[in-house]
Design an enzyme around this catalytic site. Structure first.
Site, PDB file in Angstrom:
ATOM      1  N   GLU A  82       0.644  81.368  -3.774  1.00  0.00           N
ATOM      2  CA  GLU A  82       0.144  81.822  -2.473  1.00  0.00           C
ATOM      3  C   GLU A  82      -1.027  80.972  -2.018  1.00  0.00           C
ATOM      4  O   GLU A  82      -1.163  80.643  -0.841  1.00  0.00           O
ATOM      5  CB  GLU A  82      -0.337  83.276  -2.574  1.00  0.00           C
ATOM      6  CG  GLU A  82       0.757  84.284  -2.520  1.00  0.00           C
ATOM      7  CD  GLU A  82       1.481  84.272  -1.193  1.00  0.00           C
ATOM      8  OE1 GLU A  82       2.210  83.287  -0.940  1.00  0.00           O
ATOM      9  OE2 GLU A  82       1.332  85.211  -0.426  1.00  0.00           O
ATOM     10  N   THR A 140       0.299  80.502   8.168  1.00  0.00           N
ATOM     11  CA  THR A 140      -0.668  81.481   7.660  1.00  0.00           C
ATOM     12  C   THR A 140      -2.071  80.886   7.697  1.00  0.00           C
ATOM     13  O   THR A 140      -3.040  81.568   8.058  1.00  0.00           O
ATOM     14  CB  THR A 140      -0.291  81.898   6.228  1.00  0.00           C
ATOM     15  OG1 THR A 140       1.003  82.504   6.283  1.00  0.00           O
ATOM     16  CG2 THR A 140      -1.266  82.896   5.646  1.00  0.00           C
TER      17      THR A 140
HETATM   18  N1  HSE Z   1      -2.817  89.104   4.135  1.00  0.00           N
HETATM   19  C1  HSE Z   1      -2.340  87.799   4.540  1.00  0.00           C
HETATM   20  C2  HSE Z   1      -2.813  87.523   5.943  1.00  0.00           C
HETATM   21  C3  HSE Z   1      -0.853  87.808   4.466  1.00  0.00           C
HETATM   22  O1  HSE Z   1      -2.749  88.436   6.775  1.00  0.00           O
HETATM   23  O2  HSE Z   1      -3.270  86.409   6.215  1.00  0.00           O
HETATM   24  C4  HSE Z   1      -0.183  86.524   4.716  1.00  0.00           C
HETATM   25  O3  HSE Z   1       1.219  86.766   4.792  1.00  0.00           O
END
Ligand code: HSE
Length: 308
Positions: free
Chosen positions: A128, A181
């Protein structure tokens, strides 16, 4: 040589109010890896999924996951990975986490499961980090553990598997808009307004209470995001209008899936989720935006060995 086939499910992070601390696993959709170990020291990754992925192994999330496992356990081996099935990257349902979770679970199984479930999640979080530039577990933990997972704390990692009351279904729509992201995180302010924080922790408490007590209405009205959504919804044309329609059609909640731009609706019946899916499709089609959409059940099962 030892060989396993591993499946890890797709997942949806945040669940509205739980930015970086909550996520759920989905049924049947996910990644499949074939993994083997033998004497030696190295890693090969072959992509047979048909989904385009970076050729450079240093850019593949599986690499840091395997490295972390070797570092934590002090093992050395030649590891060979074949990616058999892959969720399309950027689909909003935890594509990088599914590979990371499958790799972490699979390598642990190949060595006789020396790591605890939390340590397997820690390994998956390395993937991640490569994908999004942050150590968050809200996709990785449900992809490993299944169900709905709360990350009570990161230092040290403290994971709580929450009950899933009844049959929950998610409609998910991935609009073909590119928002990474990294980008969706970079637009968030470093500090949180007190008023928004109060709303958010009220909702997190409400969501956890709703899941434990089986109070579906409380689950739905708690899935609101005062922290990230106000900034991120700008990536999704007509977001507020879309939510109003989806909630009117009987879904419990509608939110950005993870960091977006995918959206999801949570419903307590498959029919209601299908209805939300239709509304999603009409909304994006009317704006000339291509999409992929799915209706999937929330699953209590996480990463696992499969016959392939
Ligand atoms: N919690 C993370 C975000 C998840 O919202 O950036 C990414 O899928």
């Amino acid at each position: 040589m030892k060989k396993v086939n591993v499946f890890a499910p797709a997942s949806i992070a945040n669940l509205g109010c739980g930015f970086d601390i909550m996520g759920l696993a989905l049924d049947e959709v996910g990644d499949v890896l074939e993994m083997s170990v033998r004497d030696g020291d190295g890693l090969t990754i072959v992509n047979r999924s048909g989904v385009p992925l970076p050729e450079d192994p240093e850019q593949n999330v599986i690499t840091p996951v395997i490295r972390k496992f070797m570092e934590l356990t002090g093992n050395r081996a030649q590891v060979d990975v074949v990616i058999r099935e892959k969720i399309f990257p950027g689909s909003g349902i935890g594509s990088s986490s599914a590979s990371s979770a499958a790799a972490a679970f699979g390598i642990n199984e190949l060595f006789g499961a020396p790591l605890s479930e939390e340590e397997v999640v820690l390994c998956a979080m390395e993937g991640e980090n490569l994908a999004s530039g942050g150590y968050h577990a809200d996709n990785a933990a449900p992809a490993v553990m299944g169900g709905i997972v709360l990350i009570r704390g990161y230092e040290p990692l403290d994971l709580i598997k929450l009950p899933v009351p009844g049959d929950f279904y998610c409609a998910v729509l991935h609009p073909h808009l590119v928002v990474s992201t990294k980008e969706a995180r970079s637009i968030l302010p470093p500090k949180v307004d007190m008023h928004a924080a109060v709303a958010q922790w009220g909702n997190v408490g409400g969501l956890v209470a709703g899941l434990y007590s089986g109070n579906i209405g409380l689950v739905g009205r708690s899935m609101r995001d005062a922290i990230a959504e106000p900034y991120r919804k700008g990536f999704i044309p007509g977001f507020d209008e879309l939510r109003e329609k989806v909630l009117q059609s009987g879904s419990l909640a509608m939110n950005i899936a993870g960091s977006g731009p995918s959206v999801f609706a949570l419903a307590d019946r498959r029919e209601k989720a299908r209805k939300a899916g239709e509304i999603f499709e009409q909304h994006f089609a009317a704006r000339g935006i291509d999409y992929h959409s799915y209706v999937v059940k929330v699953s209590n099962r996480g990463a696992r060995l499969i016959a392939y």
